[in-house]
Design an enzyme around this catalytic site. Sequence first.
Site, PDB file in Angstrom:
ATOM      1  CG  HIS A 168      37.185  48.898  44.749  1.00 18.04           C
ATOM      2  ND1 HIS A 168      37.211  47.541  44.525  1.00 18.04           N
ATOM      3  CD2 HIS A 168      36.515  49.432  43.720  1.00 18.04           C
ATOM      4  CE1 HIS A 168      36.597  47.267  43.385  1.00 18.04           C
ATOM      5  NE2 HIS A 168      36.156  48.411  42.874  1.00 18.04           N
ATOM      6  CE  LYS A 213      49.297  41.302  51.305  1.00 16.37           C
ATOM      7  NZ  LYS A 213      47.949  41.022  50.889  1.00 16.37           N
ATOM      8  NE  ARG A 214      51.698  49.547  44.566  1.00 14.10           N
ATOM      9  CZ  ARG A 214      51.446  50.530  43.709  1.00 14.10           C
ATOM     10  NH1 ARG A 214      50.788  50.285  42.597  1.00 14.10           N
ATOM     11  NH2 ARG A 214      51.880  51.758  43.924  1.00 14.10           N
ATOM     12  CE  LYS A 239      47.828  46.821  49.959  1.00 16.33           C
ATOM     13  NZ  LYS A 239      46.676  45.959  49.691  1.00 16.33           N
ATOM     14  CB  THR A 251      41.906  39.585  45.003  1.00 15.33           C
ATOM     15  OG1 THR A 251      42.837  40.630  44.699  1.00 15.33           O
ATOM     16  CG2 THR A 251      40.493  40.142  44.957  1.00 15.33           C
ATOM     17  CE  LYS A 273      44.448  37.271  42.259  1.00 14.72           C
ATOM     18  NZ  LYS A 273      45.027  38.605  42.007  1.00 14.72           N
TER      19      LYS A 273
HETATM   20  C1  GLS Z   1      41.387  47.826  46.638  1.00 16.27           C
HETATM   21  C2  GLS Z   1      41.452  47.244  48.051  1.00 16.27           C
HETATM   22  O1  GLS Z   1      42.500  47.804  48.763  1.00 16.27           O
HETATM   23  C3  GLS Z   1      41.549  45.710  48.090  1.00 16.27           C
HETATM   24  O2  GLS Z   1      41.387  45.260  49.400  1.00 16.27           O
HETATM   25  C4  GLS Z   1      40.479  45.099  47.218  1.00 16.27           C
HETATM   26  O3  GLS Z   1      40.621  43.702  47.164  1.00 16.27           O
HETATM   27  C5  GLS Z   1      40.569  45.682  45.817  1.00 16.27           C
HETATM   28  C6  GLS Z   1      39.495  45.154  44.898  1.00 16.27           C
HETATM   29  O4  GLS Z   1      38.237  45.338  45.454  1.00 16.27           O
HETATM   30  O5  GLS Z   1      40.424  47.111  45.854  1.00 16.27           O
HETATM   31  N1  GLS Z   1      41.044  49.217  46.693  1.00 16.27           N
HETATM   32  C7  GLS Z   1      41.957  49.981  46.069  1.00 16.27           C
HETATM   33  O6  GLS Z   1      41.885  51.206  45.918  1.00 16.27           O
HETATM   34  N2  GLS Z   1      42.952  49.235  45.623  1.00 16.27           N
HETATM   35  C8  GLS Z   1      42.694  47.940  45.914  1.00 16.27           C
HETATM   36  O7  GLS Z   1      43.381  47.011  45.597  1.00 16.27           O
END
Ligand code: GLS
Length: 827
Positions: free
Chosen positions: A370, A561-562, A567, A669, A673
Site C-alpha cells: 500500500h 485525509k490524514r 499529501k 480512495t 468518493k
Molecule cells: C495507504 C495509501 O497511502 C493510500 O494511497 C491507499 O489508498 C490506501 C489503500 O490502498 O493505503 N497506505 C497506507 O499505509 N495507508 C493508506 O491509506
Amino acid sequence: MATKSPRAKNTAQPQSLDSKTIKASIVQHLHCTLGTDENKANNHAWWKATCAAVQEQVLEGLRKTQRAHYLNDTRAVHYFSAEFLMGRLMSNNLHNLGLFETTDQALKELGVSLTDIMEEEPDMALGNGGLGRLAACFIDSLATMDLPAVGYGLHYEHGLFRQEIKSGAQIERPDSWRDYGNPWEICRPESIQEIPLYGYVETKYGDKGRIQKEWHPGTIVKGVPWDIPVVGYGGKTVNVLRLWESQASDYFNWDVFNAGGYVDAQKENVQAETISKVLYPNDETEAGKELRLIQQYFFCACSLKDIIRRYKRAHGDNWERFADQVVIQLNDTHPAIAIPELMRILVDRAEMDWDSAWEICTQTFAYTNHTLLPEALEKWPARMFEKILPRHLEIIYEINHRFLDEVDKVWPNDNAIKSKLSIIEEGNDKMVRMGNLSVIGSFAVNGVAEIHSRLVKQNLFPEFDQLWPGKLTNVTNGITPRRWLKACNPRLSELIDSKIGQDWPVQLDKLQGLADFADDAKFQKAFMQIKHQNKVDLAADIKALTGVEVDPNAIFDVQIKRLHEYKRQHLNLLHILALYRRLLENPGYAMTPRVFLFGAKAAPGYKLAKDIIYAINKVADKINNDPRVNQKLKVVFLPNYRVSLAEKMIPAADVSEQISTAGKEASGTGNMKLALNGALTIGTLDGANIEIAEEVGDDNIYIFGLTVEEVQALKANGYNPYDYYYENKELKAILDWLETDYFTPGKPGALASLKHSLLDGGDPYLVLADFASYSDAHKALDSAYQDSKGWARKAILNTARMGKFTSDRSIQDYVDRIWKLSSCKVE
Ligand code: GLS
C-alpha cells in the site's frame, strides 16, 4: 474511456418485513432487552433497541450463510488486516437489508427520528485511514458478491484517538467506542485461542536423526473472538469480521494465583490485555515498538488457528487441500508474520517436511503493498524478534537461506543483489524486512493503482519481478457505492434511481446512463439543487461544530485525509494565503466566494503535521474574522475527521483536493468518493487520480504539477526550493508572512516551522515547485465554476463515469487474478 468490468449481480431485494413488525420488534427490545419503555427511552435507548431489532435479521442471514458455506465446503478468502475502519453500521445494515425505509417509517410511527438516533452510534474507528477503510469496503463487496470470506483483525479497546482542537492545536483524547457496548458484535467464547509468546527454543533429535524444534513459551495469552456480521447488499450473504481481544490466560495465572500472588496475577492480566488495548495511531510510518509486533503476531496466530480448526473439521489431518480451500490476503506487511507462523505449525506441529510446508505456504498467501514511502516499509530488529518470537526468527533465517540459494542460481556470486533481496538487513542491528518476507512467502503481490503497481515493479521490487515474472500485479482500489453514495447521499441516490433504475449500487457502470442527461437543463438543475441542499446541511453542521458561518453559495473546496507532508495540506494553505493576499491588495480581485474545508488527524508524534494543523487553524481564525475578505474567503478545519464526518462532507463538496507529490500517494480512495458524489478533482498525476482522469476525461478534472518522471528528474538534478522562493514574489511574501505574528498575535514565529521545512528543510515534497501550477489550476477551476451549466455538466459526468471505482470491481479483479474464488449463493 469507461472500462467494462464485472459487477455483483445482486440487486437489493427489500426484505418482506413490514413497518408494523419492525415497530413491534423495536418496542419489544426496548422493554425486554433494555428494560425501559417508550416514555422513558432517550435516543440512545431507541438506537440500541433498533440495533437489536435489525440484528435479529442480520443473525438469521449469518446462520444461513454459515450453513451454506459449510455444506458446500467452499474455498474462502481470509482478509488479514491490522485495521478495519468500519464507521457506523446502522445505516449501512439497514440499506443492505433493504429495510431502511420501512424502519424509518416504523420509528416515525413511534415518534422517533431514524436520522437522530443514527447519530447515537459511535464510529468503529479501528483504523487510521485509507488502508483500514479499504478493508471495510472490501468486506462489504465480498458479502455483496456472495463470496465466502472472513475478515480477521484486532478488537481494539480504543480505536483512533478523538481529536479536539484547542486554541488551534490538536489534542488527542481516547476513543471509547465501546464504553456502552457494541450492539453489532457477538462474543464467541467457544472459539477462544491460546497464543504463546517469548521463551526459548529447544532442539531435539527425533527418529532417523530428524531435528525437531520445540518452542517453550514464556507466557501465553488468550485470544477472545468478537464477530461482527457483515451484511451484503441484498441481505443474502452475511459474512463475518472476526476481531481478537487479548486476555490473560487462566492457565498461565493459576499457579501465581494459588501461590497467593493475587496482585501479581492481576499484573499479568493487565499486561496481556494491553495487546488489544489501542490502535497505533500512525498511518504510513511504523513505530518499531515491541507491542506492535506482538499485536501483529497475536491476531495472525489466533486467526491461523481458527482457520486450521475449521479446515480440520472438514478435512482432518490431510493438509493436501489446504491451499485449495484457504487463501489469505495480507493487507500490507502488518500480518506478514503469519507466513513463518504457518511454517511453524506445519513443520514443528504437523511434522511436515520443509519443502511440502513451504509449498502450502506459498500457495496460500498473497500480499498487497500500500505504499512506497521508505519509512512505511516495516522492519523489525532481529533481537526483538528473538525475544518475542524466537522460533519464528529461526524459521525466517531458514526461509532466507533457501531463498538466497535460489537467488544465487540466477545471479551467481552477486552479493549486492543478495544483500538487497535478503529478508535480513545486515548491520550492527540486524533487521527483518517484512516487505521482502511478504513477497517471498506469497504467490501474488499487488499494488493498489496502475501507477503504484508500476513503481512497485520498477523501483521497489525490480529483482523480484525479474525472478518471478507475473507475480507482481495491479488491483486498483475501489470504494463501496452502498455507503459512499446510496447511504450518504440519499437525495442524489433518489435522483439517480429516477433516471437509470435501482441497480447501480451493484452495477456501478450503469451510472454511465447519467451522461445522457449531462446537458439536460432540468436534470442539471435537479443535480445542482441537491448539491446545494447538501451544502446547506453541511453549513449547519459546520456552524454547530465550529461556530463558523459559511455560505452554501460559495464553492465548497474539500481536503479530507490524514495529515502528512506528502499529501500537502500545506500547499493548499499556501494557496489560501495567496488568495488572502490578493484580496487584501486588490479588494476587487475576481474570485468566486470559496470555503476551504479541511479534515485531518496528525499522528500524535508527528510534529510538523501538528504544526500544519495549527497553521491552518490560525490562518482560518484570521481570515474568517477579517471583514475585508470574509465574504469571499472562509477556511474551516472540522475537528475529529472520521468516517461518519466524511459521510456528511463528501456529498456537499464541489471541489476535491488530491494534491500529493506525484509518486507518493499509492492510490487514494477519498478521491473516488468525492468524484462519485459530483465533486471535481484538482489533483496531481498520482495514484488513482490518473485513472480517474482517464475515466472522467480531461475537461472534467483539474490536473496540475510535476509528473512522477519530472519529480525524479528534478530531484536528480538537485532541487533547490530557494530558486522558487526568490523567483516567485507572491510565494516569497506568503512564506515570509508565516514568520510574523500576523496570524498569531504576540507570538511571532509560531508558524515558522512550516516555512523552514519548505526552505532550509529542503522541501522534500516539492511544495514550492508545484505552487505556481497549482495556483493556475485553481484559477481555471474558478472561472469554470462561473459557468454554472458547464460546471453542472462536469459534475454530472464525474458521477456518471466513476463506475470503475466500485470496490466490487476491485474484488472481482482479486477473484480473477489472485484468489480464484467462486461465489456461493445463500437462499
Ligand atoms: C495507504 C495509501 O497511502 C493510500 O494511497 C491507499 O489508498 C490506501 C489503500 O490502498 O493505503 N497506505 C497506507 O499505509 N495507508 C493508506 O491509506
